[in-house]
Design an enzyme around this catalytic site. Structure first.
Site, short mmCIF file in Angstrom:
data_model
loop_
_atom_site.label_atom_id
_atom_site.label_comp_id
_atom_site.label_asym_id
_atom_site.label_seq_id
_atom_site.Cartn_x
_atom_site.Cartn_y
_atom_site.Cartn_z
N GLU A 256 -6.54 5.49 -2.53
CA GLU A 256 -7.66 5.00 -2.87
C GLU A 256 -8.41 4.55 -1.89
O GLU A 256 -8.62 5.63 -0.75
CB GLU A 256 -6.13 3.39 -2.52
CG GLU A 256 -7.26 2.14 -2.88
CD GLU A 256 -6.81 0.52 -2.50
OE1 GLU A 256 -5.16 0.51 -2.65
OE2 GLU A 256 -6.78 0.03 -2.98
N ASN B 78 -2.73 -2.49 -11.33
CA ASN B 78 -1.42 -2.74 -9.52
C ASN B 78 -1.99 -4.28 -9.10
O ASN B 78 -3.07 -5.04 -9.65
CB ASN B 78 -3.12 -1.81 -9.05
CG ASN B 78 -2.68 -1.82 -7.65
OD1 ASN B 78 -1.43 -1.27 -7.30
ND2 ASN B 78 -2.98 -2.19 -6.73
N GLU B 79 -0.65 -4.35 -9.30
CA GLU B 79 -0.41 -5.32 -8.71
C GLU B 79 -0.49 -6.76 -8.94
O GLU B 79 -1.34 -7.32 -8.45
CB GLU B 79 -0.84 -5.30 -7.36
CG GLU B 79 0.50 -4.59 -6.31
CD GLU B 79 0.58 -4.65 -4.60
OE1 GLU B 79 -0.91 -5.71 -4.53
OE2 GLU B 79 1.18 -3.08 -4.21
N TYR C 140 6.93 -1.59 0.67
CA TYR C 140 5.90 -1.19 1.89
C TYR C 140 7.10 -1.57 3.70
O TYR C 140 8.07 -2.74 2.98
CB TYR C 140 4.66 -1.51 2.41
CG TYR C 140 3.68 -1.04 1.80
CD1 TYR C 140 3.71 0.22 2.57
CD2 TYR C 140 3.46 -1.38 0.45
CE1 TYR C 140 2.45 0.24 1.17
CE2 TYR C 140 2.24 -1.50 -0.02
CZ TYR C 140 1.82 0.39 0.45
OH TYR C 140 0.35 0.34 -0.44
N GLU D 11 4.50 3.21 -4.29
CA GLU D 11 3.42 2.67 -3.19
C GLU D 11 4.68 2.75 -2.70
O GLU D 11 5.32 1.27 -2.41
CB GLU D 11 2.65 1.34 -3.37
CG GLU D 11 1.43 1.39 -4.08
CD GLU D 11 0.08 0.60 -3.49
OE1 GLU D 11 0.31 -0.20 -2.95
OE2 GLU D 11 -0.06 0.08 -4.93
N GLN E 288 -0.54 6.11 2.03
CA GLN E 288 -1.72 6.81 1.41
C GLN E 288 -1.83 9.04 2.14
O GLN E 288 -1.15 9.07 3.20
CB GLN E 288 -2.50 6.13 1.23
CG GLN E 288 -2.77 4.43 1.09
CD GLN E 288 -3.74 4.10 0.17
OE1 GLN E 288 -4.80 5.04 0.48
NE2 GLN E 288 -3.66 3.09 -0.10
O1 AHR Z 1 -1.88 0.90 0.27
C1 AHR Z 1 -2.83 -0.45 0.35
C2 AHR Z 1 -2.69 -1.71 -0.87
O2 AHR Z 1 -1.33 -2.11 -0.78
C3 AHR Z 1 -2.45 -1.44 -2.15
O3 AHR Z 1 -4.24 -1.27 -2.03
C4 AHR Z 1 -1.98 -2.49 -3.11
O4 AHR Z 1 -1.52 -1.85 -4.73
C5 AHR Z 1 -1.06 -2.76 -1.68
O5 AHR Z 1 -0.89 -3.82 -1.30
#
Ligand code: AHR
Length: 530
Positions: A52, A197-198, A279, A334, A383
């Site tokens: 990103e 995205n999201e 995450y 992600e 990432q």
């Molecule tokens: O990876 C960092 C961020 O985490 C991304 O931009 C977003 O999609 C997520 O919330």
């Protein structure tokens, strides 16, 4: 003890002893691998990356510019390219993330680039020096494929449609001629298209219904014209819809809504995948340190990461109801550990260290994806460079490979291999109130017929003696690599880049079975010759 019970115990002990191969001890963990019962193919796209426009991920991490003293090819740093080539990165998701929903592609093409802002990530300026052509050049250099996220939040279907026309048509349209004038006559190949995205949060805080109306329009109008991708050989671009970001009703309702709409779709729109973002963070905002922690934080983070399995199972079960043939892939685009920002860094840059804990975390997640390979057919760790759970860290001209990098490299043989069931019982690793399976293992057979086994010893204190038996097959030899380090928070620094590095390991063959010891807090991958 009554005599009968004593005899029963004795009998059990004798049975156990006679089942053990010579040299194996009662503590040996027996792993039964059955290559005659192959499972799903482990899609190589499970090993995808995410880059990103965030912090030093793209700028410095990948792009240094053609005039830089750092060795580069057309502005893309050569050391990072060489390191990534070795990972056989199947696809790179770009330009975001939250950034994607504010990205306007025209600002990143041509000789004069607009300087814009990156309000999501540190409020810094965005030079747009790394744009469409630079990204496509980059993935060409590392031998990967493009996973583009188009701007649904602040863009329009027209803007995205024109981007795809610019990229992919071989007709002499004004956009194609502009692409040629910018240095690329031939159409580009775009493997994946992320529709937003999201969109439930940073992508526009949409309700499922609102997102669905966007999804249908983008799916219909954002076309890939590349002639090579129109062929019915599986080469076509796959469209990935925004999926859930956790569990709980908000997320299961999201999955339900998209899958229900998909089941009832008309001819005019379609998707190929649904994303899942998750995450390992324990609680927001991220507060666990990425270095300088102890066994408690090691155990807690690993407990949290294992939630991935339940999350996938929950959303897969919903998908199964609307798509029993599993046409729609779940794409975990992600994932990774998200810790407190490193002291002294811009908190919006999401800079963190990468320790042995991350290597174990990565291997556990890759194993979970492999076990769900029938539904999970894509994943992108967050990432790639300098951001979150990165493969690579750079500091100007310096570069270091992280423990996570080494796991991805060790797992290369699993790309495209066929899952093979492995059953074992390794007991528990307990630390304070955290209880985890002590061992984890997966097996797979590659296209050449070779068997690969990955073993994770989660326990930071106890080695494990393993004995792998292959149903109806005798092993002839087995060797591979193991990754461990002195401490759970050992890291590779620019000064000491080899603290966490794989070392060769070879196993003993006993009576056609593979015997090896795996070190505490380690990841081991071995290949077995039969
Ligand atoms: O990876 C960092 C961020 O985490 C991304 O931009 C977003 O999609 C997520 O919330």
């Amino acid at each position: 003890m009554p005599l009968a019970s004593a005899f029963r115990l004795l009998a059990l002990a004798v049975t156990a002893a006679t089942l053990l191969a010579p040299g194996a001890t009662a503590d040996t963990v027996a792993v039964a691998i059955d290559p005659s019962k192959p499972g799903a193919k482990i899609d190589r796209n499970l090993f995808g990356q995410f880059a990103e426009h965030l912090g030093r991920g793209v700028y410095e991490g990948v792009w240094v510019g053609p005039d830089s003293k750092i060795p580069n090819t057309r502005g893309i740093r050569s050391d990072v390219v060489a390191a990534l080539e070795a990972l056989r990165v199947p696809n790179v998701r770009w330009p975001g993330g939250c950034f994607a929903d504010e990205y306007h592609w025209r600002k990143g093409i041509g000789p004069r680039r607009a300087v814009t802002l990156n309000p999501n990530w540190g409020g810094v300026t965005e030079s747009n020096a790394f744009g469409t052509h630079e990204f496509m050049d980059f993935i060409g250099q590392i031998g990967s494929e493009a996973y583009l996220s188009v701007d649904v939040g602040s863009g329009t279907p027209q803007e995205a449609a024109e981007w795809l026309e610019y990229l992919t048509t071989d007709q002499p349209t004004t956009l194609a001629l502009e692409r040629a004038a910018n240095g690329h006559g031939a159409p580009y190949r775009i493997a994946f298209l992320g529709v937003g995205n999201e969109s439930w949060d940073c992508g526009g805080n949409m309700t499922p219904d609102h997102y669905l109306s966007q999804l249908k329009a983008y799916s219909r109008f954002v076309r890939n014209f590349n002639p090579a991708q129109q062929k019915p050989d599986g080469n076509r671009m796959l469209k990935i819809a925004v999926g859930p970001g956790g569990d709980g009703p908000r997320w299961t309702e999201w999955t339900e809504a998209i899958m229900k709409a998909w089941q009832g779709r008309s001819w005019s729109w379609d998707i190929d995948g649904l994303s899942l973002h998750s995450y390992t963070v324990v609680k927001w905002p991220p507060s666990y340190e990425s270095v300088g922690f102890g066994e408690t934080e090691y155990a807690e983070i690993l407990k949290s990461t294992l939630e991935m399995d339940r999350l996938i199972a929950t959303h897969s079960a919903i998908m199964d109801r609307y798509d029993p043939q599993k046409k729609i892939a779940l794409v975990v685009d992600e994932w990774g550990g998200w810790y407190a920002p490193l002291p002294g860094t811009n908190p919006g840059f999401l800079a963190q260290q990468n320790s042995l804990r991350d290597a174990v975390l990565a291997a556990l997640n890759l194993n979970i994806f492999a076990r769900h390979a029938d539904r999970v057919r894509g994943a992108n760790i967050a990432q790639m460079v300098n951001v979150l759970q990165a493969m690579i860290l750079t500091d100007r001209e310096k570069m270091v490979l992280t423990p996570t990098y080494h796991v991805f490299r060790m797992y290369v043989p699993f790309q495209g291999a066929t899952f093979v069931p492995a059953s074992f019982s390794g007991g528990l690793y307990t630390h304070r109130d955290v209880e985890l399976p002590r061992l984890d293992a997966i097996a797979a057979r590659d296209t050449a017929g070779k068997l690969h086994v990955a073993i994770v010893n989660v326990d930071p204190n106890r080695p494990a003696d393993m004995e792998l038996s292959l149903a109806n097959v005798r092993a002839v030899s087995a060797a591979g690599a193991t990754l461990t380090a002195p401490k759970v928070d050992s890291v590779n620094s620019f000064e000491a880049p080899g603290t966490v590095a794989p070392k060769p390991v070879s196993a003993t063959i006993r009576d056609g079975k593979v015997a090896l010891r795996v070190e505490p807090k380690s990841v081991t991958v071995i290949s077995v010759e039969q």
